[in-house]
Design a protein around this motif. Structure first.
Motif, PDB file in Angstrom:
ATOM      1  N   LYS A  69      43.166  42.000  37.170  1.00  0.00           N
ATOM      2  CA  LYS A  69      41.979  41.634  37.752  1.00  0.00           C
ATOM      3  C   LYS A  69      42.589  40.997  39.025  1.00  0.00           C
ATOM      4  O   LYS A  69      41.876  41.447  40.340  1.00  0.00           O
ATOM      5  N   GLN A  78      41.534  45.451  47.069  1.00  0.00           N
ATOM      6  CA  GLN A  78      40.331  45.398  47.957  1.00  0.00           C
ATOM      7  C   GLN A  78      40.577  44.685  49.045  1.00  0.00           C
ATOM      8  O   GLN A  78      40.230  44.847  50.396  1.00  0.00           O
ATOM      9  N   GLU A 133      34.202  39.375  29.604  1.00  0.00           N
ATOM     10  CA  GLU A 133      34.296  40.754  29.646  1.00  0.00           C
ATOM     11  C   GLU A 133      35.086  41.365  28.997  1.00  0.00           C
ATOM     12  O   GLU A 133      35.033  42.707  28.592  1.00  0.00           O
ATOM     13  N   SER A 189      37.662  50.265  38.784  1.00  0.00           N
ATOM     14  CA  SER A 189      37.200  49.039  39.666  1.00  0.00           C
ATOM     15  C   SER A 189      37.407  49.219  41.262  1.00  0.00           C
ATOM     16  O   SER A 189      36.431  48.824  41.897  1.00  0.00           O
ATOM     17  N   VAL A 240      35.894  35.370  40.145  1.00  0.00           N
ATOM     18  CA  VAL A 240      34.734  35.420  39.142  1.00  0.00           C
ATOM     19  C   VAL A 240      33.504  34.898  39.920  1.00  0.00           C
ATOM     20  O   VAL A 240      32.631  35.521  39.538  1.00  0.00           O
ATOM     21  N   LYS A 255      41.644  42.790  42.906  1.00  0.00           N
ATOM     22  CA  LYS A 255      41.154  42.037  44.266  1.00  0.00           C
ATOM     23  C   LYS A 255      42.157  42.131  45.263  1.00  0.00           C
ATOM     24  O   LYS A 255      41.884  42.033  46.533  1.00  0.00           O
ATOM     25  N   GLU A 273      32.471  35.170  42.945  1.00  0.00           N
ATOM     26  CA  GLU A 273      32.263  36.279  43.763  1.00  0.00           C
ATOM     27  C   GLU A 273      31.219  37.117  43.108  1.00  0.00           C
ATOM     28  O   GLU A 273      30.104  37.552  43.716  1.00  0.00           O
ATOM     29  N   ASP A 274      31.415  37.479  41.658  1.00  0.00           N
ATOM     30  CA  ASP A 274      30.821  38.398  41.262  1.00  0.00           C
ATOM     31  C   ASP A 274      29.544  37.629  40.135  1.00  0.00           C
ATOM     32  O   ASP A 274      28.357  38.268  39.846  1.00  0.00           O
ATOM     33  N   THR A 275      29.722  36.059  39.969  1.00  0.00           N
ATOM     34  CA  THR A 275      28.850  35.528  38.959  1.00  0.00           C
ATOM     35  C   THR A 275      28.497  34.231  39.963  1.00  0.00           C
ATOM     36  O   THR A 275      29.130  33.258  39.512  1.00  0.00           O
TER      37      THR A 275
END
Length: 497
Positions: A364, A371, A351, A174, A283, A368, A285-287
């Motif tokens: 998870k 990042q 997921e 990731s 979540v 983040k 941010e991605d979906t």
């Protein structure tokens, strides 16, 4: 004894350590249930030859029960994969890892319950057994359902390493880095449960400095604090350790690692509504526009936060299986619902097979965090605009009547009628459990509900101002004190505080 008395939601639980006359999970009981699981699983899968994995947490009775389960499975003709000390999520993943590919698995745990308790949690490739399936399994056991077909095939190795490798690989892929946590100081509090592996076998592999981690050694007496992210002493301990060790992040697990919470560098707890907000922000941010399924006791501030992030908050019932099952149902019907999360710390991602996995949740968050570091930000920055209540309180009331379930339903119905006659009390537009309403003059809300596991009534209250909870409690006491079938003394104490 009737085995159905051992049912606890979607698990089997009971006293397993102490005086012989008090023990409910005797060798005979454990054997009967384990043997019945082989027959039940064979009926469900249509397979006569089964592979079943078994593991345990650090409880005092774990070794005894572990040996009984292994022997019962072997005498039933199943191939046994003996995993030893494991986390609950890892035991489900034994049905998914190709190196094992088990048809089912059994985890010996009682989560955060006292040291004298233990239990059995069952998995198939589809996930944990539901409450109705546990009832069916116990029916098999009470009927003496078993088969005689001994096998010598018992495989024993460090199967937990498969799970650790899975988590490490997930973070590396990731982030695109071999050691994305290099430069981070992250401490783990395992509460002497099964979660100590995370410091050495996950965080250090990813480059983190884990010095200052505490209570990593398994000890079923739980000598330092209860391994439970909802326990105040446990959270105070990890918060103090983070500050003392000048760590960037603290992580705390429950006994069997299906729940977790984290602590920011300044000692701020990120659990309950904060943890849900953090997971939701990642979540969403991605979906974009996704639905986040939570339990019934989440705050109004959280609902506002999810909405402002572009998501839809679906507040459902208390109980992690209820939340997960609802998310599965929504996805099946076409609603994008990638996260099911309860305030207790159970978090399940679509997921990840909708498995409630504290370690996966933390990975998870770590992805983040790595990042965000490039932007000079931290996880806490993601929830800076979450509105937190000034006060929150949970009160548990015991019943004085044998038919408590019907009595509780009556109280909930009558409370709705009571609220209709009072200005400033606004019932929730959508409610799946108990009775929830906002009280405008107290700047807060309450939820009156039945407990998921115990014969008690639970009241959750939150307010955005000081003394608001006591005002809400006075309103509820004015109603409930008129009924003799329930002990309102704990509510009276809050009302007078």
């Amino acid at each position: 004894m009737q085995l159905k008395n051992l049912k606890s939601g979607s698990d089997v639980r009971g006293v397993a350590y102490g005086k012989e006359e008090d023990i409910q999970l005797t060798d005979e009981v454990v054997r009967a249930i384990s043997e019945a699981f082989v027959v039940w699983l064979s009926d469900k899968t249509g397979k006569p030859d089964l592979k079943i994995a078994v593991g345990h947490d650090s409880r005092l009775s774990a070794d005894r029960i572990y040996e009984v389960v292994k022997d019962a499975l072997r005498s039933s003709g199943a191939e046994v994969y003996a995993c030893g000390l494991c986390s609950t999520p890892a035991m489900f993943m034994m049905t998914r890892f190709p190196e094992v590919n088990a048809d089912g698995s059994i985890m010996i745990t009682a989560s955060h319950m006292p040291a004298d308790k233990n239990g059995l949690k069952f998995f198939t490739k589809q996930g944990g057994l539901s409450g109705s399936e546990i009832t069916e399994l116990l029916d098999y056991a009470e009927a003496g359902r078993k088969r005689k077909s001994h096998t010598l095939r018992l495989y024993q190795r460090d199967y937990m390493q498969l799970y650790c490798d899975y988590l490490v690989s997930f973070v590396q892929k990731s982030t695109g880095l071999e050691q994305p946590l290099e430069g981070f100081k992250i401490i783990v509090d395992a509460g002497n449960g099964a979660g100590g592996f995370f410091a050495d076998r996950v965080l250090r592999e990813l480059g983190a400095d884990t010095r200052g981690s505490q209570f990593l050694e398994p000890n079923g007496n739980f000598p330092n604090h209860i391994p439970n992210p909802e326990n105040k002493a446990a959270m105070d301990s990890i918060c103090a350790a983070v500050v003392k060790n000048e760590a960037d992040l603290g992580i705390i697990f429950d006994t069997d690692v299906d729940r977790a919470a984290v602590v920011a560098a300044d000692g701020t707890e990120i659990n309950r509504n904060r943890l849900i907000a953090l997971a939701s922000a990642i979540v969403l941010e991605d979906t974009a526009g996704a639905t986040i399924v939570t339990d019934s006791v989440t705050s109004d501030g959280l609902a506002k936060f999810i909405g402002e992030k572009g998501g839809v908050h679906h507040r459902f019932k208390r109980g992690y299986r209820n939340v997960i099952d609802e998310a599965v149902r929504l996805n099946r019907e076409g609603t994008v619902a990638p996260l099911a999360i309860e305030t207790s710390g159970h978090a399940a991602f679509k997921e990840n097979f909708f498995l409630d996995d504290g370690a996966y949740l933390v990975t998870k968050l770590l992805i983040k965090a790595a990042q965000l570091r490039a932007e000079n930000k931290t996880l806490k920055d993601l929830i800076a605009d979450l509105q937190n209540p000034e006060e929150e309180r949970e009160v548990r009331l015991s019943f004085n009547v044998p038919d408590f379930a019907d009595y509780g339903k009556m109280l909930i119905a009558r409370l709705g009628e009571f609220c209709e006659s009072h200005d400033g009390v606004i019932p929730a537009k959508t409610n799946y459990e108990g009775f929830r309403a906002n009280i405008t003059y107290a700047s807060g809300w309450f939820l009156l509900r039945m407990s998921v596991h115990d014969p008690i009534m639970v009241i959750n209250m939150e307010s955005d101002r000081i003394c608001g909870v006591s005002q809400i409690a006075r309103f509820l006491y004015a109603f409930l004190s008129a009924f003799s079938g329930i002990d309102t003394q704990p509510l009276k104490i809050v009302a007078n505080s």
